[in-house]
Design a protein around this motif. Structure first.
Motif, short mmCIF file in Angstrom:
data_model
loop_
_atom_site.label_atom_id
_atom_site.label_comp_id
_atom_site.label_asym_id
_atom_site.label_seq_id
_atom_site.Cartn_x
_atom_site.Cartn_y
_atom_site.Cartn_z
N GLU A 239 -7.78 -28.87 -9.52
CA GLU A 239 -8.82 -29.87 -9.81
C GLU A 239 -10.11 -29.22 -10.30
N ASP A 240 -10.29 -27.94 -9.96
CA ASP A 240 -11.51 -27.24 -10.38
C ASP A 240 -11.38 -26.63 -11.77
N TYR A 241 -10.15 -26.50 -12.27
CA TYR A 241 -9.95 -25.89 -13.58
C TYR A 241 -10.53 -26.77 -14.68
N ASN A 242 -10.92 -26.13 -15.76
CA ASN A 242 -11.49 -26.80 -16.94
C ASN A 242 -12.84 -27.46 -16.67
N ASN A 243 -13.43 -27.14 -15.53
CA ASN A 243 -14.75 -27.65 -15.19
C ASN A 243 -15.69 -26.47 -14.93
N GLU A 244 -16.90 -26.57 -15.44
CA GLU A 244 -17.88 -25.51 -15.21
C GLU A 244 -18.52 -25.70 -13.85
N LEU A 245 -18.45 -24.66 -13.03
CA LEU A 245 -19.06 -24.69 -11.69
C LEU A 245 -20.29 -23.79 -11.68
N THR A 246 -21.38 -24.31 -11.17
CA THR A 246 -22.59 -23.52 -11.00
C THR A 246 -22.65 -23.03 -9.56
N MET A 247 -22.65 -21.73 -9.41
CA MET A 247 -22.65 -21.11 -8.08
C MET A 247 -24.02 -20.48 -7.80
N GLU A 248 -24.43 -20.56 -6.55
CA GLU A 248 -25.66 -19.88 -6.12
C GLU A 248 -25.38 -19.12 -4.84
N CYS A 249 -25.68 -17.83 -4.87
CA CYS A 249 -25.52 -16.98 -3.69
C CYS A 249 -26.89 -16.55 -3.21
N LYS A 250 -27.11 -16.65 -1.90
CA LYS A 250 -28.38 -16.27 -1.30
C LYS A 250 -28.14 -15.29 -0.16
N ILE A 251 -29.16 -14.52 0.12
CA ILE A 251 -29.13 -13.66 1.30
C ILE A 251 -29.80 -14.41 2.45
N GLU A 252 -29.07 -14.54 3.54
CA GLU A 252 -29.55 -15.32 4.68
C GLU A 252 -29.60 -14.42 5.92
N GLY A 253 -30.12 -14.97 7.00
CA GLY A 253 -30.07 -14.32 8.30
C GLY A 253 -31.04 -13.18 8.50
N SER A 254 -32.05 -13.06 7.65
CA SER A 254 -33.00 -11.96 7.80
C SER A 254 -34.38 -12.40 7.33
N ASN A 255 -35.28 -11.44 7.31
CA ASN A 255 -36.64 -11.72 6.85
C ASN A 255 -36.80 -11.61 5.35
N LEU A 256 -35.70 -11.37 4.63
CA LEU A 256 -35.76 -11.22 3.18
C LEU A 256 -35.92 -12.58 2.52
N ARG A 257 -36.80 -12.65 1.51
CA ARG A 257 -37.09 -13.92 0.86
C ARG A 257 -35.98 -14.30 -0.10
N ASN A 258 -35.73 -15.62 -0.21
CA ASN A 258 -34.68 -16.10 -1.10
C ASN A 258 -35.03 -17.43 -1.76
N SER A 259 -36.30 -17.81 -1.72
CA SER A 259 -36.65 -19.12 -2.28
C SER A 259 -37.97 -19.09 -3.05
N ASP A 260 -38.19 -18.01 -3.77
CA ASP A 260 -39.41 -17.89 -4.57
C ASP A 260 -39.19 -18.57 -5.92
N ASP A 261 -39.95 -19.61 -6.20
CA ASP A 261 -39.78 -20.35 -7.46
C ASP A 261 -40.17 -19.53 -8.67
N ARG A 262 -40.98 -18.48 -8.48
CA ARG A 262 -41.43 -17.67 -9.60
C ARG A 262 -40.41 -16.60 -9.97
N ASP A 263 -39.46 -16.32 -9.10
CA ASP A 263 -38.45 -15.30 -9.36
C ASP A 263 -37.11 -15.81 -8.87
N LYS A 264 -36.29 -16.27 -9.80
CA LYS A 264 -35.00 -16.88 -9.43
C LYS A 264 -33.97 -15.86 -8.98
N PHE A 265 -34.26 -14.57 -9.12
CA PHE A 265 -33.32 -13.54 -8.67
C PHE A 265 -33.77 -12.87 -7.38
N LEU A 266 -34.88 -13.29 -6.80
CA LEU A 266 -35.38 -12.70 -5.57
C LEU A 266 -34.59 -13.25 -4.39
#
Length: 280
Positions: free
Chosen positions: A242-269
């Motif tokens: 059911e997922d084939y032939n469809n484009e999936l947008t994936m987002e991976c984040k680092i969780e569980g620590s003091n590292l930032r993961n939601s800075d709107d100015r840097d989408k790779f932070l």
């Protein structure tokens, strides 16, 4: 009536006239472009001393500044407090036909080349470190590296499945943090990936639960830690028909620590977004 004979003026009594050539060099005064040789010498001497002084001041300033720098560790490291995330294969648009090896071959080859540095023959030269503890080596001149063997990635290691799941339409993606000197993340950092759609997508993480162990931190820089390799987290996308032939947008984040993961100015932070489309 007497007349006086007019005699021609002597050559020395002729009025002297100047021409444009005299503005370049005047033979009567010895001036060149309006200045005598002595005047030109004084001007050249002034500029020689002036610019020599400036060059000396610049050299002294640079020398003093260089005395404050360390060859191995930057003096100021507060600009990037949290690492960015990147993926392998090196593409934010992973599109392929699972029945055509030529289409996914580039991804497979890139993963295989990247994981060469994680082979057992290379990693066995490194140290077996204590799990769950920072490997601090501040007092050691030669920094050692903790082992990270590719077999920790299990189904995404390329050992049991040389296509990394691409042939079966369940591709593996490797996630790693960028290097930051001296970084010691607090807590228990792990990778969490989600698909931007209403229904969740099943995934598998390797090592278990997608965790970055503390023993791979801190990093001491390229000069001191020349053989260092970052820990990896492999994410296997368990796509269905059911997922084939469809484009999936994936987002991976680092969780569980003091590292930032939601800075709107840097989408790779602390996060990375990519797209996957499997065709059959």
């Amino acid at each position: 009536m007497s007349t006086k004979e007019e005699t021609p003026a002597a050559d020395g009594d002729k009025p002297q006239t100047s021409s444009w050539k005299d503005s370049i060099y005047n033979p009567r005064t010895g001036e060149f472009i309006g200045r005598t040789a002595k005047s030109w010498a004084l001007i050249l001497l002034f500029y020689l001393v002036f610019y020599g002084f400036l060059a000396g001041m610049f050299t002294l300033t640079m020398w003093v500044m260089l005395q404050t720098l360390d060859d191995n560790i930057p003096t100021y490291r507060d600009r990037v407090a949290s690492p960015g995330l990147v993926i392998r294969p090196r593409s934010l648009d992973i599109v392929f036909n699972r029945t055509d090896p030529k289409q996914y071959g580039q991804y497979v080859q890139h993963l295989e080349n990247f994981l060469q540095q994680y082979n057992d023959t290379v990693q066995e030269k490194n140290e077996l470190c204590m799990v769950g503890e920072y490997y601090e080596q501040d007092d050691q001149e030669e920094k050692k590296v903790c082992q990270f063997k590719r077999n920790l990635l299990r189904q995404c290691s390329g050992l049991s499945d040389t296509t990394f799941g691409y042939a079966e339409g369940k591709p593996c993606v490797l996630v790693k943090m960028n290097r930051i000197i001296g970084l010691k993340p607090r807590g228990d950092p792990y990778i969490n990936c989600t698909a931007k759609r209403e229904s969740p997508l099943q995934m598998q993480y390797f090592p278990s639960e997608g965790r970055f162990d503390k023993m791979y931190f801190p990093y001491y820089g390229k000069n001191l830690h020349s053989t260092y390799v970052q820990p990896l987290v492999a994410v296997k996308l368990l796509l269905t028909k059911e997922d084939y032939n469809n484009e999936l947008t994936m987002e991976c984040k680092i969780e569980g620590s003091n590292l930032r993961n939601s800075d709107d100015r840097d989408k790779f932070l602390g996060r990375v977004t990519f797209r996957v489309k499997v065709v059959e």
